[in-house]
Write an enzyme that holds these catalytic residues in place. Sequence first.
Site, PDB file in Angstrom:
ATOM      1  N   GLU A 156       0.846  -1.185   0.000  1.00 13.82           N
ATOM      2  CA  GLU A 156       0.000   0.000   0.000  1.00 13.82           C
ATOM      3  C   GLU A 156       0.883   1.237   0.000  1.00 13.82           C
ATOM      4  OE1 GLU A 156      -3.305   0.341  -0.019  1.00 13.82           O
ATOM      5  OE2 GLU A 156      -4.103  -1.587   0.675  1.00 13.82           O
ATOM      6  N   ASP A 189      -7.020   1.790  -7.889  1.00 11.14           N
ATOM      7  CA  ASP A 189      -5.757   2.223  -7.287  1.00 11.14           C
ATOM      8  C   ASP A 189      -4.563   1.449  -7.850  1.00 11.14           C
ATOM      9  OD1 ASP A 189      -7.052   0.041  -5.770  1.00 11.14           O
ATOM     10  OD2 ASP A 189      -5.412   0.217  -4.356  1.00 11.14           O
TER      11      ASP A 189
END
Length: 189
Positions: free
Chosen positions: A119, A168
């Site tokens: 992430e 994303d």
Amino acid sequence: MPIHQGWLEGARRVPSPNQDRRPDGEVSLLVLHSISLPPGQFGGDAIERLFTNCLDPAGHPFFTAIAGLRVSAHLLIRRDGECVQFVPFQARAWHAGRSRWREGGVERRALNDFAVGIELEGDEVSPYTQAQYRALATATRALQAHYPALTAERITSHAHVAPLRKSDPGPAFDWAYFRQQLVAADIYA
């Protein structure tokens, strides 16, 4: 940054309960994500709290909808380049969800079984920082050295493996620059 017993040397450890055993022990895919909590805000401990099941639903109106999620990633790279590791790489983190990967005409599902999830603290519209690209390149090279099946062709985005539900790390992520940083990390390693 070598990897010892599944942990990236130099990364701050914040163990997440949201992990389990990889069924076959395979590590051969890297999935890049982005996260900001609350959305569009950077800093604070909300991401760590989410990945450790300690997010206070009263902390922000958005948190009421996600406080019950049981998710994690192997690694979080903060805006300043700090690496925070939640799950050892040999374990399965819960990051990709319903997703698929196609290679050589073969489609695979259950990507968490063989993927590492990283992430990046950010959102899909704000540029990522130089420090994040450097840290990501360094971590990626360490992963590739430790897991030879994780080639440059097996680095992808959450948007690519779950296109109907995820976008994303988004258009703000500069893939060409990241790949340049990977080469530079390799040259200067």
